[in-house]
Design a protein around this motif. Structure first.
Motif, PDB file in Angstrom:
ATOM      1  N   UNK A 108      44.103  -6.224 -20.115  1.00  0.00           N
ATOM      2  CA  UNK A 108      43.607  -4.882 -20.428  1.00  0.00           C
ATOM      3  C   UNK A 108      42.093  -4.891 -20.584  1.00  0.00           C
ATOM      4  N   UNK A 109      41.468  -3.810 -20.132  1.00  0.00           N
ATOM      5  CA  UNK A 109      40.034  -3.660 -20.358  1.00  0.00           C
ATOM      6  C   UNK A 109      39.767  -3.508 -21.857  1.00  0.00           C
ATOM      7  N   UNK A 110      38.551  -3.865 -22.264  1.00  0.00           N
ATOM      8  CA  UNK A 110      38.135  -3.690 -23.656  1.00  0.00           C
ATOM      9  C   UNK A 110      37.172  -2.510 -23.720  1.00  0.00           C
ATOM     10  N   UNK A 123      37.300   0.909 -31.786  1.00  0.00           N
ATOM     11  CA  UNK A 123      37.987   0.297 -30.667  1.00  0.00           C
ATOM     12  C   UNK A 123      38.954   1.343 -30.115  1.00  0.00           C
ATOM     13  N   UNK A 124      38.985   1.544 -28.795  1.00  0.00           N
ATOM     14  CA  UNK A 124      39.863   2.581 -28.259  1.00  0.00           C
ATOM     15  C   UNK A 124      40.826   1.984 -27.252  1.00  0.00           C
ATOM     16  N   UNK A 125      41.926   2.664 -27.086  1.00  0.00           N
ATOM     17  CA  UNK A 125      42.971   2.179 -26.181  1.00  0.00           C
ATOM     18  C   UNK A 125      42.797   2.831 -24.830  1.00  0.00           C
ATOM     19  N   UNK A 126      43.659   2.465 -23.892  1.00  0.00           N
ATOM     20  CA  UNK A 126      43.721   3.172 -22.630  1.00  0.00           C
ATOM     21  C   UNK A 126      44.257   4.566 -22.887  1.00  0.00           C
TER      22      UNK A 126
ATOM     23  N   UNK B 212      40.637  -7.941 -26.447  1.00  0.00           N
ATOM     24  CA  UNK B 212      41.923  -7.633 -27.072  1.00  0.00           C
ATOM     25  C   UNK B 212      41.904  -7.463 -28.566  1.00  0.00           C
ATOM     26  N   UNK B 259      41.042  -4.660 -35.597  1.00  0.00           N
ATOM     27  CA  UNK B 259      41.435  -3.532 -34.762  1.00  0.00           C
ATOM     28  C   UNK B 259      41.952  -4.103 -33.454  1.00  0.00           C
ATOM     29  N   UNK B 261      43.839  -3.003 -29.865  1.00  0.00           N
ATOM     30  CA  UNK B 261      44.424  -2.021 -28.951  1.00  0.00           C
ATOM     31  C   UNK B 261      45.577  -2.613 -28.137  1.00  0.00           C
ATOM     32  N   UNK B 262      46.551  -1.789 -27.848  1.00  0.00           N
ATOM     33  CA  UNK B 262      47.679  -2.203 -27.010  1.00  0.00           C
ATOM     34  C   UNK B 262      48.221  -0.969 -26.310  1.00  0.00           C
ATOM     35  N   UNK B 263      48.053  -0.926 -24.989  1.00  0.00           N
ATOM     36  CA  UNK B 263      48.440   0.227 -24.174  1.00  0.00           C
ATOM     37  C   UNK B 263      47.853   1.510 -24.792  1.00  0.00           C
ATOM     38  N   UNK B 265      48.105   2.510 -27.843  1.00  0.00           N
ATOM     39  CA  UNK B 265      48.034   2.385 -29.299  1.00  0.00           C
ATOM     40  C   UNK B 265      46.835   1.527 -29.714  1.00  0.00           C
ATOM     41  N   UNK B 266      46.375   1.778 -30.921  1.00  0.00           N
ATOM     42  CA  UNK B 266      45.430   0.866 -31.559  1.00  0.00           C
ATOM     43  C   UNK B 266      45.935   0.608 -32.983  1.00  0.00           C
TER      44      UNK B 266
END
Lengths: 267, 411
Positions: A108-110, A123-126, B212, B259, B261-263, B265-266
């Motif tokens: 996954x991108x950061x 920090x944000x998700x997709x 990640x 913190x 993130x996963x898909x 969600x964070x």
């Protein structure tokens, strides 16, 4: 806002992918639709770039809203890092996004978002690929780094549009959850830039048309300076214009850090 | 006097900027906010208008930022006037940076909660019924950061202590203390630390930003932003007199945060360990306070399911270690928050609901609002704040349910 961050960085990618330094001539008879899309996807660009982009949103009554962003990006092999700041409108000025994008699809991108009013980096998700970005007519997926093999591609024909020879490639998503049933691209053969794109909804009705224009060389790279997305159904339009862009200017690695993002602006 | 100094400061900023040709970028906003109680007597709980002016000037490696507020407050009139919101100097080198001056410093991963976020104090003038960015106060600080590719090492020094601002007595947001009828109460002004170098607050934070996951550890030798309510007791006949002597004490804090993130969600979390914090006794006639360590922690989840929805849930536990049953309050004080927002009409209309639920006292605070962008510059907002409960921090404002409007023009 998290979605805005993701898509802004995708915008940077979009303009990267329509910049190309060497004309490519190929015989369509030897190429499949996938071959052509791979060439479009893999064409080289500069090692880094810095520019200013303006987005103009026009609703069906002709009312306009404008957003301006400053963007910087740098390649690290097949990976890249980008940082983007809103310059206008005033209520979001200083909002920034940082992204580290990886070529490996399993990684996954950061991404980070900086909100100047809160003095805070998140920090944000997709985000959902089918959401529209910042009220524009571009979805995340329209702007993102979509893998060539997420679609089946078919070369339909070659066509002359106003003296420009194009390959016409139809792409149908393998994932039935995608918002489009198909996308048809008219790809300028010498520059490998799609100059027209049609998007069809799940009922196979024409939903949107993208027209790319003002294509010229900047710092030795072909660059599309104007893109106009016309949402036929909603009678809404978005114009993306590159106001300024420079390639291979030797951007420092330390620009692409959270600490830079938190300063709220770049000199 | 403060206003005169502020205006002089502004002129000092402006004149050289205009003469020297450095980058000078003024910006800011005007907002006006008015809230009326939804119960009898339907009075105004807030009525204020503000001009925020921000200036940023930059040279080659150094820059200057200043922000000022000009405020007219019709309900809490003592808050009217001109104030310096922030004013600091930045120096940026390749591998370190330095910020000196009046600045807001935010730590932590939580939204609207102070677990590790204890550097800039909180302003409870109108409790939580304001935007998050208005609730934080600046501190006079020196911040020096060593910058690495995937990490920052931050050092802080705050030579002049600034306490949290509590609601003023006589205002709609004053704390409602509950005492028996035969008790007389008197409060002294809080005792602040002397202006001595040895009374500086010092701290540090090591933050990692990795593929990640983000995580950080921090430590802060500080002063408690909230005064300890020391007291003396006297009994005359049937009347108990309680005389409070509020005083700020030293506090040592060690924190950690992450913190992940996963898909869509964070997952976020924080924990803070405090040493030797004072706690009140349950019995009003006891004058000896308890000195205990405590552990505060938070876990939260952000979810962006698509279609312009955003959901955030958080759970907080404040845990007193080596708890004594004579302490006022529970061993665990728990709080849950929920934030839901949805954007409509090409993101020109945002519907939002932020709710706090005090699990111990079963009290609520829910802020529901609509934010419509009439233009990119001009936003119109309408909202309702609802308080519910018989006790607790939020329940004490049970009569302060309010309907509010706000307009904000940014330039």
């Amino acid at each position: 806002m998290t979605k805005k961050g993701f898509v802004l960085l995708c915008l940077v990618f979009l303009f990267e992918t329509i910049a190309y330094i060497e004309p490519v001539y190929a015989q369509s008879a030897e190429l499949t639709g996938r071959d052509i899309m791979l060439k479009v996807h893999d064409r080289p660009d500069g090692d880094d770039q810095k520019g200013v982009m303006q987005m103009t949103l026009i609703n069906k009554r002709g009312k306009m809203r404008k957003r301006t962003v400053l963007f910087l990006s740098k390649d690290y092999g097949k990976d890249s890092k980008s940082i983007t700041y809103f310059q206008s409108p005033a209520d979001v000025k200083g909002t920034g996004f940082l992204s580290w994008e990886y070529d490996d699809p399993s990684k996954d991108d950061d991404r980070w978002l900086y909100l100047p009013a809160l003095k805070k980096t998140r920090r944000i998700s997709g985000s959902s690929k089918n959401d529209y970005f910042m009220g524009t007519d571009f979805t995340y997926d329209d702007l993102g780094d979509r893998s060539v093999d997420e679609d089946n591609h078919e070369l339909l024909k070659e066509e002359d549009i106003d003296g420009i020879m194009c390959w016409v490639v139809e792409s149908r998503p393998k994932n039935k959850d995608d918002m489009y049933s198909k996308v048809i691209r008219w790809i300028q053969q010498d520059a490998l830039i799609p100059i027209k794109v049609e998007f069809y909804d799940k009922q196979d009705n024409l939903l949107k048309i993208l027209i790319v224009s003002d294509i010229r060389k900047q710092d030795g790279f072909w660059t599309a300076f104007k893109m106009e997305m016309d949402n036929i159904r909603e009678k809404h339009k978005t114009i993306l214009e590159i106001k300024e862009i420079h390639y291979d200017i030797g951007l420092k690695d330390n620009l692409f850090r959270v600490s830079t993002l938190e300063r709220g602006k770049i000199k | 006097m403060r206003e005169v100094l502020t205006i002089c400061f502004a002129l000092i900023l402006l004149v050289p900027a205009l003469l020297s040709g450095v980058n000078f970028e003024p910006q800011g906003f005007v907002d006006t906010y008015h809230a009326t109680r939804l119960n009898d007597p339907y009075d105004f709980l807030s009525s204020r208008t503000r001009l925020r002016l921000e200036m940023w000037m930059s040279g080659e490696d150094a820059s200057l930022f200043a922000a000022m507020n000009a405020i007219n407050n019709n309900v809490i009139t003592s808050n009217s006037g001109i104030e310096l919101r922030e004013a600091y100097l930045d120096y940026i080198a390749d591998e370190w940076d330095l910020r000196i001056g009046m600045q807001i410093i935010i730590w932590g991963k939580a939204d609207g909660l102070a677990i590790t976020d204890i550097v800039s104090p909180w302003d409870y003038t109108e409790f939580l019924a304001r935007d998050f960015d208005d609730i934080r106060l600046p501190v006079d600080a020196v911040r020096w950061r060593l910058l690495f590719d995937n990490a920052n090492l931050e050092f802080l020094m705050i030579p002049i202590f600034r306490p949290a601002v509590l609601p003023l007595p006589g205002t709609p947001w004053a704390f409602k203390y509950k005492f028996p009828g035969n008790v007389e109460v008197e409060f002294d002004n809080p005792i602040l630390p002397d202006l001595l170098l040895e009374n500086s607050e010092i701290g540090g934070k090591l933050s990692f930003y990795l593929p990640g996951i983000d995580f950080a550890i921090s430590s802060f030798y500080t002063w408690d932003d909230y005064p300890t309510m020391h007291r003396t007791i006297s009994i005359v006949g049937d009347t108990l007199s309680v005389h409070y002597h509020p005083e700020h004490h030293r506090l040592t804090f060690i924190g950690a945060e992450f913190s992940n993130p996963w898909e869509d969600f964070v997952l976020r979390g924080e924990a803070a360990f405090y040493t030797n914090r004072y706690f009140d006794p349950e019995n009003l006639t006891d004058t000896a306070l308890f000195k205990k360590n405590s552990l505060n922690w938070m876990i939260g989840l952000d979810w962006t399911p698509g279609n312009d929805w955003m959901l955030t849930a958080q759970f907080v536990d404040n845990f007193i270690l080596d708890y004594d049953k004579a302490i006022k309050g529970d061993k665990h004080t728990m709080l849950a928050t929920l934030h839901i927002s949805k954007n409509l009409f090409r993101q020109t209309l945002e519907l939002s609901m932020m709710g706090y639920y005090g699990i111990n006292d079963e009290d609520y605070f829910v802020r529901s609002s609509m934010n419509y962008a009439l233009t990119d510059e001009l936003h119109l907002l309408l909202g309702i704040d609802a308080f519910l409960g018989d006790d607790g921090m939020m329940g004490q404002y049970d009569d302060n349910d309010e309907l509010w409007i706000k307009a904000k023009y940014s330039f």
